[in-house]
Design an enzyme around this catalytic site. Structure first.
Site, PDB file in Angstrom:
ATOM      1  N   GLN A   1     -10.048 -10.361   4.419  1.00  0.00           N
ATOM      2  CA  GLN A   1      -9.013  -9.468   4.950  1.00  0.00           C
ATOM      3  C   GLN A   1      -9.703  -8.364   5.742  1.00  0.00           C
ATOM      4  O   GLN A   1     -10.447  -7.562   5.179  1.00  0.00           O
ATOM      5  CB  GLN A   1      -8.161  -8.878   3.829  1.00  0.00           C
ATOM      6  CG  GLN A   1      -6.972  -8.081   4.361  1.00  0.00           C
ATOM      7  CD  GLN A   1      -6.057  -7.552   3.282  1.00  0.00           C
ATOM      8  OE1 GLN A   1      -5.693  -6.376   3.275  1.00  0.00           O
ATOM      9  NE2 GLN A   1      -5.654  -8.425   2.347  1.00  0.00           N
TER      10      GLN A   1
ATOM     11  N   TYR B   1      -4.151   1.335  -5.028  1.00  0.00           N
ATOM     12  CA  TYR B   1      -3.047   1.797  -4.184  1.00  0.00           C
ATOM     13  C   TYR B   1      -2.178   2.809  -4.931  1.00  0.00           C
ATOM     14  O   TYR B   1      -1.873   2.642  -6.117  1.00  0.00           O
ATOM     15  CB  TYR B   1      -2.195   0.616  -3.720  1.00  0.00           C
ATOM     16  CG  TYR B   1      -2.838  -0.219  -2.627  1.00  0.00           C
ATOM     17  CD1 TYR B   1      -4.001   0.193  -1.972  1.00  0.00           C
ATOM     18  CD2 TYR B   1      -2.290  -1.430  -2.243  1.00  0.00           C
ATOM     19  CE1 TYR B   1      -4.580  -0.583  -0.976  1.00  0.00           C
ATOM     20  CE2 TYR B   1      -2.860  -2.216  -1.243  1.00  0.00           C
ATOM     21  CZ  TYR B   1      -4.009  -1.778  -0.620  1.00  0.00           C
ATOM     22  OH  TYR B   1      -4.580  -2.549   0.371  1.00  0.00           O
TER      23      TYR B   1
ATOM     24  N   LYS C   1     -15.948   8.646  -5.075  1.00  0.00           N
ATOM     25  CA  LYS C   1     -15.600   7.301  -4.625  1.00  0.00           C
ATOM     26  C   LYS C   1     -16.868   6.452  -4.521  1.00  0.00           C
ATOM     27  O   LYS C   1     -17.868   6.871  -3.941  1.00  0.00           O
ATOM     28  CB  LYS C   1     -14.899   7.360  -3.270  1.00  0.00           C
ATOM     29  CG  LYS C   1     -14.448   6.004  -2.748  1.00  0.00           C
ATOM     30  CD  LYS C   1     -13.794   6.157  -1.382  1.00  0.00           C
ATOM     31  CE  LYS C   1     -13.351   4.796  -0.831  1.00  0.00           C
ATOM     32  NZ  LYS C   1     -12.752   4.918   0.518  1.00  0.00           N
TER      33      LYS C   1
ATOM     34  N   SER D   1     -12.636  -8.722   1.381  1.00  0.00           N
ATOM     35  CA  SER D   1     -11.973  -7.842   2.339  1.00  0.00           C
ATOM     36  C   SER D   1     -13.013  -6.933   2.968  1.00  0.00           C
ATOM     37  O   SER D   1     -13.878  -6.394   2.262  1.00  0.00           O
ATOM     38  CB  SER D   1     -10.898  -7.007   1.619  1.00  0.00           C
ATOM     39  OG  SER D   1     -10.223  -6.157   2.513  1.00  0.00           O
TER      40      SER D   1
ATOM     41  N   HIS E   1     -12.577  -5.700  -2.533  1.00  0.00           N
ATOM     42  CA  HIS E   1     -11.961  -4.814  -1.559  1.00  0.00           C
ATOM     43  C   HIS E   1     -12.930  -4.330  -0.478  1.00  0.00           C
ATOM     44  O   HIS E   1     -12.562  -4.207   0.691  1.00  0.00           O
ATOM     45  CB  HIS E   1     -11.368  -3.610  -2.302  1.00  0.00           C
ATOM     46  CG  HIS E   1     -10.243  -2.950  -1.587  1.00  0.00           C
ATOM     47  ND1 HIS E   1      -9.331  -2.150  -2.231  1.00  0.00           N
ATOM     48  CD2 HIS E   1      -9.857  -2.953  -0.292  1.00  0.00           C
ATOM     49  CE1 HIS E   1      -8.448  -1.691  -1.361  1.00  0.00           C
ATOM     50  NE2 HIS E   1      -8.747  -2.167  -0.179  1.00  0.00           N
ATOM     51  N   ARG E   2     -14.141  -4.013  -0.863  1.00  0.00           N
ATOM     52  CA  ARG E   2     -15.155  -3.532   0.093  1.00  0.00           C
ATOM     53  C   ARG E   2     -16.521  -4.075  -0.299  1.00  0.00           C
ATOM     54  O   ARG E   2     -16.789  -4.295  -1.488  1.00  0.00           O
ATOM     55  CB  ARG E   2     -15.217  -1.996   0.083  1.00  0.00           C
ATOM     56  CG  ARG E   2     -14.020  -1.286   0.679  1.00  0.00           C
ATOM     57  CD  ARG E   2     -14.130  -1.170   2.185  1.00  0.00           C
ATOM     58  NE  ARG E   2     -12.949  -0.541   2.762  1.00  0.00           N
ATOM     59  CZ  ARG E   2     -12.809  -0.297   4.075  1.00  0.00           C
ATOM     60  NH1 ARG E   2     -13.783  -0.633   4.903  1.00  0.00           N
ATOM     61  NH2 ARG E   2     -11.704   0.264   4.529  1.00  0.00           N
TER      62      ARG E   2
ATOM     63  N   GLY F   1      -2.104   1.374  11.895  1.00  0.00           N
ATOM     64  CA  GLY F   1      -1.690   2.462  11.026  1.00  0.00           C
ATOM     65  C   GLY F   1      -0.542   3.276  11.592  1.00  0.00           C
ATOM     66  O   GLY F   1      -0.371   4.453  11.258  1.00  0.00           O
TER      67      GLY F   1
ATOM     68  N   TRP G   1       0.804  -1.215   0.000  1.00  0.00           N
ATOM     69  CA  TRP G   1       0.000   0.000   0.000  1.00  0.00           C
ATOM     70  C   TRP G   1       0.842   1.272   0.000  1.00  0.00           C
ATOM     71  O   TRP G   1       0.611   2.200  -0.764  1.00  0.00           O
ATOM     72  CB  TRP G   1      -0.921  -0.041   1.225  1.00  0.00           C
ATOM     73  CG  TRP G   1      -1.795   1.158   1.424  1.00  0.00           C
ATOM     74  CD1 TRP G   1      -2.194   2.058   0.482  1.00  0.00           C
ATOM     75  CD2 TRP G   1      -2.407   1.578   2.647  1.00  0.00           C
ATOM     76  NE1 TRP G   1      -3.018   3.017   1.048  1.00  0.00           N
ATOM     77  CE2 TRP G   1      -3.163   2.739   2.383  1.00  0.00           C
ATOM     78  CE3 TRP G   1      -2.392   1.076   3.948  1.00  0.00           C
ATOM     79  CZ2 TRP G   1      -3.887   3.405   3.363  1.00  0.00           C
ATOM     80  CZ3 TRP G   1      -3.120   1.738   4.922  1.00  0.00           C
ATOM     81  CH2 TRP G   1      -3.860   2.891   4.626  1.00  0.00           C
TER      82      TRP G   1
END
Length: 305
Positions: free
Chosen positions: A186, A59, A103, A164, A134-135, A220, A24
């Site tokens: 994930q 990414y 988005k 994920s 991813h989502r 993070g 990432w």
């Protein structure tokens, strides 16, 4: 007792390195690495046992995959000695995709197929070892999405499929339409974000027998930079446990995740080889129950009920 350096995501499916290299932030530094530097980073990761590389099409505002692919072309190793993972379905508003006004998510068959083809071209490979959605997409047509994923596996472009950030019910919906098992979910988890311990995510993984991948296992970076009371408590608890086991704090953090019986596979986000080397030492550590709960207690700010 030490942990295996590899993990089977499902009982009869793909295996990954137990610790995964997360790409990432590959291009986040002011001095962006060139292809030769990326090739050296790939080699270092593989030498440490991190053979699995986690990507997503978005990414670096759609730039990381191509940069990594350039480095991969300079790397001297064999493609079949590593695992390439990518994700799709987030549509990012980006100067590199001016047609995207905002988005949103897209799990349509057309978008999934186009995204996989771009990822393959960017990475310079003819297959992905693992593709993740991813989502969760509120407009997902489970039949259409599942057919697209099954078609990619049948074609050989993708070896295995997962998700994920899915809830157990979202996972089950997609899984009900597929002719094979989903390989993983994930999810976000760290000593600062422990929801997965109680929201059913890890129970679901154990029940179905898949190994969850974990993103942001260090919160993070907040774990070591945060100024709030929770971060300070957890840092103190981790330091105490690390001293007991004779390991560095980073290794103790990773070991806390590896201790869970759901067989978590943390995705490491650092681009610093020395930090990767420290975290790999977590594979040699098996925290005792009291050590594990001491860190959890510090995170929650109270003893367990």
């Amino acid at each position: 007792m030490s942990h295996d350096s590899r993990i089977e995501l499902t009982k009869d499916g793909l295996s990954l390195s137990r610790l995964v290299f997360g790409a990432w932030r590959l291009l986040d530094s002011a001095a962006r690495p060139d292809a030769d530097q990326i090739a050296r980073l790939i080699g270092t990761a593989v030498d440490l046992g991190l053979t699995s590389f986690d990507h997503a099409d978005i990414y670096g505002h759609y730039q990381v995959e191509a940069a990594f692919g350039a480095g991969l072309s300079r790397w001297k190793g064999k493609r079949d000695s590593i695992e390439l993972i990518s994700k799709c379905d987030i549509i990012l508003a980006s100067a590199n995709r001016p047609q995207n006004r905002l988005k949103h998510y897209d799990t349509s068959a057309a978008h999934i197929a186009a995204s996989v083809d771009r990822s393959l071209a960017n990475l310079g490979t003819d297959y992905l070892d693992l593709l993740l959605l991813h989502r969760p997409d509120p407009l997902m047509d489970a039949d259409e999405t599942a057919a697209a994923l099954a078609g990619l596996v049948k074609s050989g472009k993708v070896r295995a499929v997962g998700v994920s950030n899915y809830t157990p019910s979202q996972f089950d919906l997609l899984a009900s339409r597929l002719p094979f098992a989903l390989a993983t979910n994930q999810i976000e988890m760290s000593v600062l974000k422990t929801n997965a311990l109680v929201d059913g995510s890890l129970d679901h993984a154990q029940r179905l027998g898949y190994a969850p991948m974990i993103w942001s296992p260090l919160g993070g970076g907040l774990l070591f930079t945060g100024k709030e009371g929770r971060e300070a408590r957890v840092r103190a608890a981790i330091a105490a446990v690390a001293a007991e086991i004779g390991a560095g704090d980073l290794a103790a953090v990773a070991a806390w995740l590896l201790r869970h019986p759901a067989r978590l596979a943390p995705v490491l986000g650092t681009m610093k080889p020395e930090r990767l080397a420290v975290m790999v030492k977590a594979l040699e550590i098996d925290l005792g129950r009291q050590q594990w709960f001491a860190i959890l207690e510090a995170s929650e700010g109270r003893p367990v009920a």
